[in-house]
Design a protein around this motif. Structure first.
Motif, mmCIF file in Angstrom:
data_model
loop_
_atom_site.group_PDB
_atom_site.id
_atom_site.type_symbol
_atom_site.label_atom_id
_atom_site.label_comp_id
_atom_site.label_asym_id
_atom_site.label_seq_id
_atom_site.Cartn_x
_atom_site.Cartn_y
_atom_site.Cartn_z
ATOM 1 N N ALA A 55 -21.115 56.451 -57.422
ATOM 2 C CA ALA A 55 -20.474 55.145 -56.765
ATOM 3 C C ALA A 55 -21.362 54.339 -55.744
ATOM 4 O O ALA A 55 -21.487 53.373 -55.793
ATOM 5 C CB ALA A 55 -19.122 55.506 -56.236
ATOM 6 N N LYS A 88 -16.511 51.542 -56.399
ATOM 7 C CA LYS A 88 -15.426 51.878 -55.539
ATOM 8 C C LYS A 88 -14.679 52.972 -56.427
ATOM 9 O O LYS A 88 -14.103 52.753 -57.498
ATOM 10 C CB LYS A 88 -14.591 50.600 -55.118
ATOM 11 C CG LYS A 88 -13.340 51.303 -54.082
ATOM 12 C CD LYS A 88 -12.569 49.999 -53.589
ATOM 13 C CE LYS A 88 -11.530 50.550 -52.683
ATOM 14 N NZ LYS A 88 -10.655 49.305 -52.202
ATOM 15 N N THR A 135 -8.571 56.485 -55.003
ATOM 16 C CA THR A 135 -8.120 57.054 -53.893
ATOM 17 C C THR A 135 -7.281 58.144 -54.579
ATOM 18 O O THR A 135 -6.837 58.128 -55.676
ATOM 19 C CB THR A 135 -6.935 56.752 -52.995
ATOM 20 O OG1 THR A 135 -5.842 56.080 -53.641
ATOM 21 C CG2 THR A 135 -7.546 55.302 -52.360
ATOM 22 N N ASP A 176 -13.658 61.257 -54.381
ATOM 23 C CA ASP A 176 -13.082 60.079 -53.845
ATOM 24 C C ASP A 176 -14.054 59.696 -52.496
ATOM 25 O O ASP A 176 -13.902 58.809 -52.037
ATOM 26 C CB ASP A 176 -11.703 60.026 -53.515
ATOM 27 C CG ASP A 176 -11.285 61.112 -52.454
ATOM 28 O OD1 ASP A 176 -12.209 61.799 -51.968
ATOM 29 O OD2 ASP A 176 -10.335 61.199 -52.299
#
Length: 229
Positions: free
Chosen positions: A87, A93, A96, A127
């Motif tokens: 990422a 992105k 979450t 994440d």
């Protein structure tokens, strides 16, 4: 003859002792066996890396082999790297942890079981906030983890370390699956299998090497013979 029923919780997270250890085939085999017992099954991949947009991925393979309709990704990244690194390099992105939990709950609302296939090993971050498959499992009450391991030399250490990591985080381990069992196992591999079978965490089964080369129909017919009740 009645198909065997694999006793697993509603949400099962599938992790590995390493990358390319057979998690996708194990996820498909678990799905096939659960379906053979009459359960409805969905699969979820929080982060798919190393696959170009529009190409197949792990969830496409699970759909093909297990014959399930609901097999979805949380996010897809093209670089064959750990999610956080991929990422960062792609400017993408990552979802979450809460978004992964919500996606799993949505699937669980309409299916008897949800199988969640991780990326790499149990402590690979999902994440960028330090959350791993272990943390994801801890946010899913009643969930348990199936650990996919190798048959070859070195697997005992990797497997015990993975189980210890889960235990330290109070995450239940539902069982072990050997991701690729050779047609002609060595003495080391036979001893490793015996060692796994003697652990408190049950050895659910050994998937034959080349299982992913089968057609979906062949795979689904054979899978109940690979995994223990």
């Amino acid at each position: 003859m009645t198909a065997p029923v694999l006793r697993l919780p509603a949400v099962v997270l599938v992790t590995g002792t390493d990358t390319d250890v057979g998690k996708t085939v194990a996820t498909a085999a678990l799905a096939a066996v659960l379906q053979s017992g009459g359960a409805s099954v969905a699969a979820y991949k929080p982060t798919q890396t190393g696959v170009l947009t529009g190409d197949g991925g792990d969830m496409v393979e699970v759909r093909r082999l297990a014959g399930i309709a609901a097999a979805v990704e949380g996010v897809r990244l093209t670089l064959p790297m750990a999610p956080v690194a991929a990422a960062a390099r792609e400017g993408g992105k990552l979802p979450t942890l809460a978004s992964h939990v919500a996606a799993i709950h949505r699937l669980a609302a309409t299916h008897d079981h949800v199988l969640v296939e991780g990326a790499g090993g149990v402590l690979v971050e999902l994440d960028g906030e330090g959350n791993t498959i272990a943390e994801l499992a801890a946010h899913l009450p009643g969930a348990a983890v199936v650990v996919v391991c190798r048959s070859s030399l070195g697997t005992l250490n990797h497997t015990l370390l993975t189980l210890e990591a889960l235990e330290r985080r109070n995450v239940a381990a539902a069982g072990l699956v050997v991701g690729s069992w050779p047609q002609e196992p060595t003495d080391v591999e036979l001893d490793n299998r015996d060692f796994f079978a003697a652990l408190p965490t049950p050895l659910l089964g050994c998937l034959p090497e080349g299982a992913a080369l089968l057609t979906g129909e062949q795979f689904r017919a054979a899978a109940p013979g690979w995994l223990a009740v």
